[in-house]
Design an enzyme around this catalytic site. Structure first.
Site, PDB file in Angstrom:
ATOM      1  N   HIS A 217      -9.058 -18.583  84.556  1.00  0.00           N
ATOM      2  CA  HIS A 217     -10.175 -17.631  84.660  1.00  0.00           C
ATOM      3  C   HIS A 217     -10.316 -17.037  86.065  1.00  0.00           C
ATOM      4  O   HIS A 217     -10.829 -15.936  86.227  1.00  0.00           O
ATOM      5  CB  HIS A 217     -11.508 -18.330  84.331  1.00  0.00           C
TER       6      HIS A 217
ATOM      7  N   CYS B  64      -7.226 -22.599  87.557  1.00  0.00           N
ATOM      8  CA  CYS B  64      -7.931 -22.268  86.310  1.00  0.00           C
ATOM      9  C   CYS B  64      -7.598 -20.801  86.044  1.00  0.00           C
ATOM     10  O   CYS B  64      -7.709 -19.964  86.953  1.00  0.00           O
ATOM     11  CB  CYS B  64      -9.428 -22.457  86.470  1.00  0.00           C
TER      12      CYS B  64
ATOM     13  N   GLY C  57     -14.108 -27.274  80.707  1.00  0.00           N
ATOM     14  CA  GLY C  57     -14.377 -28.068  81.910  1.00  0.00           C
ATOM     15  C   GLY C  57     -15.559 -29.019  81.754  1.00  0.00           C
ATOM     16  O   GLY C  57     -15.700 -29.974  82.517  1.00  0.00           O
TER      17      GLY C  57
ATOM     18  N   CYS D  22      -4.303 -22.583  79.886  1.00  0.00           N
ATOM     19  CA  CYS D  22      -5.529 -23.268  80.295  1.00  0.00           C
ATOM     20  C   CYS D  22      -5.136 -24.558  81.005  1.00  0.00           C
ATOM     21  O   CYS D  22      -4.501 -25.434  80.397  1.00  0.00           O
ATOM     22  CB  CYS D  22      -6.360 -23.580  79.055  1.00  0.00           C
ATOM     23  N   ASN D  23      -5.484 -24.668  82.266  1.00  0.00           N
ATOM     24  CA  ASN D  23      -5.159 -25.890  83.026  1.00  0.00           C
ATOM     25  C   ASN D  23      -5.938 -27.094  82.500  1.00  0.00           C
ATOM     26  O   ASN D  23      -5.415 -28.204  82.434  1.00  0.00           O
ATOM     27  CB  ASN D  23      -5.524 -25.711  84.498  1.00  0.00           C
TER      28      ASN D  23
HETATM   29  N1  DGL Z   1      -9.251 -21.274  81.681  1.00  0.00           N
HETATM   30  C1  DGL Z   1      -9.400 -22.666  81.752  1.00  0.00           C
HETATM   31  C2  DGL Z   1      -8.446 -23.330  82.746  1.00  0.00           C
HETATM   32  O1  DGL Z   1      -7.423 -22.773  83.097  1.00  0.00           O
HETATM   33  C3  DGL Z   1     -10.669 -23.416  81.652  1.00  0.00           C
HETATM   34  C4  DGL Z   1     -12.048 -22.883  81.711  1.00  0.00           C
HETATM   35  C5  DGL Z   1     -13.004 -23.794  80.954  1.00  0.00           C
HETATM   36  O2  DGL Z   1     -12.996 -23.679  79.721  1.00  0.00           O
HETATM   37  O3  DGL Z   1     -13.713 -24.602  81.574  1.00  0.00           O
HETATM   38  O4  DGL Z   1      -8.678 -24.415  83.178  1.00  0.00           O
END
Ligand code: DGL
Length: 266
Positions: free
Chosen positions: A193, A191, A47, A78-79
């Site tokens: 996470h 996201c 991000g 990962c979006n």
């Molecule tokens: N898990 C990630 C997503 O779905 C991104 C988190 C990151 O690396 O900023 O966007």
């Protein structure tokens, strides 16, 4: 798509540990597959990187991982990356890919108040891809884009057993909650996470909303691409790779256990 062997190898990729929320849904659906989970922690958080930097990082890295692990299918869990790299990946490599993009269409379809917030990284909410999803699928909804600065890092910290305060989470999600003639009733978890923080987000949300986590739908898409369910062919093999080369600490190893099928850890 090329023919898939009986026990396929699925490579699940994220900038960090968020992709585990997608991984666990795929494992539920395909417990007999072999898995390689790759966390690009050497470059986390995505991000905070520019679009050009992410493309330049992810496209060749996925090529190296395909060469090394010969997956039958790759999931970009990962979006922040998927909203940029899917076309590049599909043009460059012949392996089938499944991406993770903000679930704006189902969220807008199910919202009753027609007020939806999309909670993602600062990168994801800025993307043309995300704006196009809204233009195409908002279906009369008022969509608020919320770029969270630290939520992915807070999720990593929580999974590693570090204390994460409710106040810190409340501050990150507060802009999702709009009141007025209509109040927000649906929040898209854009996201991978963020579902790791679900309990705390539920606790600090100013009012109940539907949280849309696309992981089960992504797993179903993986299942569709792989075809009819395979029989179990012995203990599935799971590899867990950090691009930094670190190995998980004992605390993290314990935290990771629930994401894996018990047989994987045997
Ligand atoms: N898990 C990630 C997503 O779905 C991104 C988190 C990151 O690396 O900023 O966007």
């Amino acid at each position: 798509m090329r023919s898939v062997p009986n026990a396929p190898t699925i490579l699940v990729f994220d900038s960090g540990l968020g992709g585990l929320t997608v991984f666990r849904e795929i494992v539920k659906l395909r417990p007999g597959a072999h898995y390689t989970y790759v966390a690009d922690d050497a470059y986390f958080p995505y991000g905070q990187h520019s679009e050009d930097e992410i493309i330049a990082r992810v496209v060749p890295l996925i090529g190296e991982l395909i060469a090394e692990h010969a997956p039958d299918l790759v999931v970009i869990a990962c979006n922040t990356a998927s909203t940029l790299v899917m076309t590049h990946l599909r043009e460059t490599y012949s392996v089938p890919f499944v991406g993770t993009v903000p679930a704006i269409k189902p969220a807008c379809a199910s919202s009753k108040t027609k007020r939806v917030s999309v909670l993602g990284t600062r990168g994801t909410v800025k993307r043309e891809y995300t704006k196009k999803l809204i233009a195409d699928f908002a279906a009369g909804c008022d969509v608020t884009l919320v770029g969270a600065e630290n939520l992915a890092s807070l999720a990593e910290a929580a999974l590693r057993g570090e204390p994460v305060s409710n106040e810190a989470i409340a501050a990150e999600i507060a802009p999702c909650f709009l009141n007025g003639d209509a109040r927000t009733d649906t929040v898209v978890l854009a996201c991978t996470h963020y579902p790791l923080l679900m309990d705390q987000m539920l606790a600090v949300a100013p009012w109940p909303v539907d949280w849309i986590d696309p992981a089960p739908a992504i797993a179903r898409r993986v299942g569709d691409l792989l075809g009819a369910a395979n029989g179990l062919t012995g203990t599935p093999e799971t590899r867990f790779i950090f691009t930094s080369g670190q190995s998980p600490s004992p605390i993290l190893s314990r935290a990771l256990a629930p994401f894996f099928d018990a047989r994987m850890l045997a």
